[in-house]
Design an enzyme around this catalytic site. Structure first.
Site, mmCIF file in Angstrom:
data_model
loop_
_atom_site.group_PDB
_atom_site.id
_atom_site.type_symbol
_atom_site.label_atom_id
_atom_site.label_comp_id
_atom_site.label_asym_id
_atom_site.label_seq_id
_atom_site.Cartn_x
_atom_site.Cartn_y
_atom_site.Cartn_z
ATOM 1 C CE LYS A 115 26.763 45.824 44.659
ATOM 2 N NZ LYS A 115 26.883 44.479 45.279
HETATM 3 N N1 GLU Z 1 27.890 41.517 43.362
HETATM 4 C C1 GLU Z 1 28.425 40.447 44.146
HETATM 5 C C2 GLU Z 1 28.353 40.784 45.624
HETATM 6 O O1 GLU Z 1 27.531 41.559 46.049
HETATM 7 C C3 GLU Z 1 29.820 40.040 43.679
HETATM 8 C C4 GLU Z 1 30.868 41.094 43.795
HETATM 9 C C5 GLU Z 1 32.184 40.718 43.121
HETATM 10 O O2 GLU Z 1 32.314 39.581 42.663
HETATM 11 O O3 GLU Z 1 33.059 41.582 43.057
HETATM 12 O O4 GLU Z 1 29.058 40.233 46.424
#
Ligand code: GLU
Length: 427
Positions: A115
């Site tokens: 993240k």
């Molecule tokens: N931000 C989204 C999540 O928390 C999508 C992450 C992604 O598609 O890599 O799952």
């Protein structure tokens, strides 16, 4: 908050990550997880902090702080979104990266977890300033990311346009050759996938349908409350509305609105697009965020931020089903109280998994340079997310544990197998 880590490990001391670790430890005990594997799963592999100098419109320079946390890559390249929010800090990003790891594993995707984030209120930036910030942040983390290394995506405060700038910056810095597969959640014109933009909201509703079914209830005619009206909440509200549910209340950063007969969601989406807020929508009364969560309803979809339901309000929640569109909206302690009270919780790692599932499809399509139609994407999304739900549900019913613990147990079982097969480097 009482601190449990020494100061050099303050990055492990955020509420979101502490919650995740509690569930992890309980799940590890339940499945008799290898203690060496557990020790490794309790920590992020790499945390990077960068300074991001940005030329503002008045020609001054402001320096923002950004992060990328690569939590675990046992199952495949790192994958996870980029959050722009004023409260972003390293402990939060560590918690979100851990959740991505457990999410990608429980969904059966060949992806690790990561993240990123920048501490910034992006609603206060002009388009140019947001572009400058995004490009410099991408450049600062450019050695970490890449189509086979680490693939970012949108999250709170970022969108397809942000991903377009990331993809362009990464490609320009490598000779100008287009590298579509470095990020997902892009506009369809530049290698994005059909169905990606609404995928998280659609996944929330696929899971809600399953949750209603398992509890002998029907979504058609039910009353649903949605906290958050961004990319996840607005589409979740729309798809539930299309299935006959009455969305009696929704909220955004400006507060909530309520109509006991159900809000007209397509009109509200139009209104929010034009006014940049849901505040002032006709045929609704105002309601604050606290009261909204405690409304009498069949289902509550928390689709905003983490730690919204904790020991302070868990006793007052009246929903019978909670579907976690956000990451970490219900704390571990609140989960225990709610479960005791008979509330069914569909946990974040499966309930909001629609986004990363279609991100995975987008990445695969980019690598093949061959694109699928929307029907195929929605069908494949439904099949993966409901299969994961059924696996977790079976574990929950057999072992008589709550769905959050079941999801974590299923997730770390897969990680444990893979980690033991790969072994420890160097040995
Ligand atoms: N931000 C989204 C999540 O928390 C999508 C992450 C992604 O598609 O890599 O799952």
């Amino acid at each position: 908050m009482e601190h449990i880590f020494p100061s050099h490990e303050a990055h492990l001391d955020g509420p979101l990550f502490r919650n995740a670790r509690l569930v992890l430890e309980d799940a590890a005990q339940l499945i008799n997880c290898d203690p060496n594997v557990l020790e490794r799963l309790k920590r992020p592999r790499k945390c990077v902090t960068v300074s991001i100098p940005v030329r503002m419109d008045d020609y001054s320079v402001k320096v923002f702080t950004g992060y990328r946390v690569q939590y675990n890559s046992t199952l495949g390249p790192y994958k996870g979104g980029i959050r722009y929010h004023q409260n972003v800090d390293l402990p939060e990003v560590v918690g979100l990266a851990a959740l991505m790891t457990f999410k990608n594993s429980v969904l059966g995707l060949p992806l690790g977890g990561a993240k990123g984030g920048v501490a910034v209120d992006s609603s206060k930036l002009s388009r140019t300033e947001k572009q400058n910030l995004t490009r410099r942040f991408t450049s600062e983390i450019s050695d970490l990311i890449g189509p086979t290394r680490d693939i970012p995506a949108p999250d709170v405060g970022t969108d397809p346009q942000t991903m377009a700038w990331m993809m362009d910056t990464f490609s320009q810095e490598r000779g100008g050759y287009a590298q579509h597969a470095v990020v997902t959640g892009k506009p369809v014109e530049i290698g994005g996938s059909l169905g990606r933009n609404h995928a998280t909201g659609l996944g929330v509703v696929y899971i809600a349908e399953k949750a209603f079914e398992k509890n002998g209830m029907n979504m058609d005619g039910s009353r649903i409350v949605v906290q958050g009206f961004g990319n996840v909440g607005s589409f979740a509200a729309l798809f539930a509305h299309q299935r006959g549910a009455k969305i009696i209340a929704v909220s955004d950063v400006s507060g909530g609105i309520f109509n006991g007969d159900g809000l007209n969601i397509p009109e509200l989406i139009e209104y929010a697009k034009q006014n940049k807020t849901i505040k002032g929508f006709p045929h609704a009364t105002e309601i604050d965020n606290k009261a909204l969560l405690e409304l009498d309803c069949e289902a509550l979809f928390p689709c905003a931020l983490e730690n919204q339901i904790d020991t302070d309000n868990a006793e007052r929640i009246k929903a019978k089903i909670i579907v976690e569109g956000a990451n970490g909206p219900v704390t571990n302690a609140a989960t225990k109280i709610l479960t005791q009270r008979g509330v069914f919780i569909a946990p974040d790692v499966v309930a909001n998994g629609g986004g990363v599932i279609v991100s995975y499809f987008e990445w695969v399509q980019d690598i093949m340079s061959f694109f699928w139609d929307e029907e195929e994407i929605n069908d494949r999304l439904k099949s993966i997310i409901t299969k994961a739900f059924e696996t977790i549900y079976r574990f929950h019913a057999e072992k008589k544990v709550d769905m959050r613990l079941a999801a974590m147990a299923v997730s770390i079982q897969r990680l444990e197998k893979a980690m033991l097969m790969r072994g420890l480097y160097p040995r």
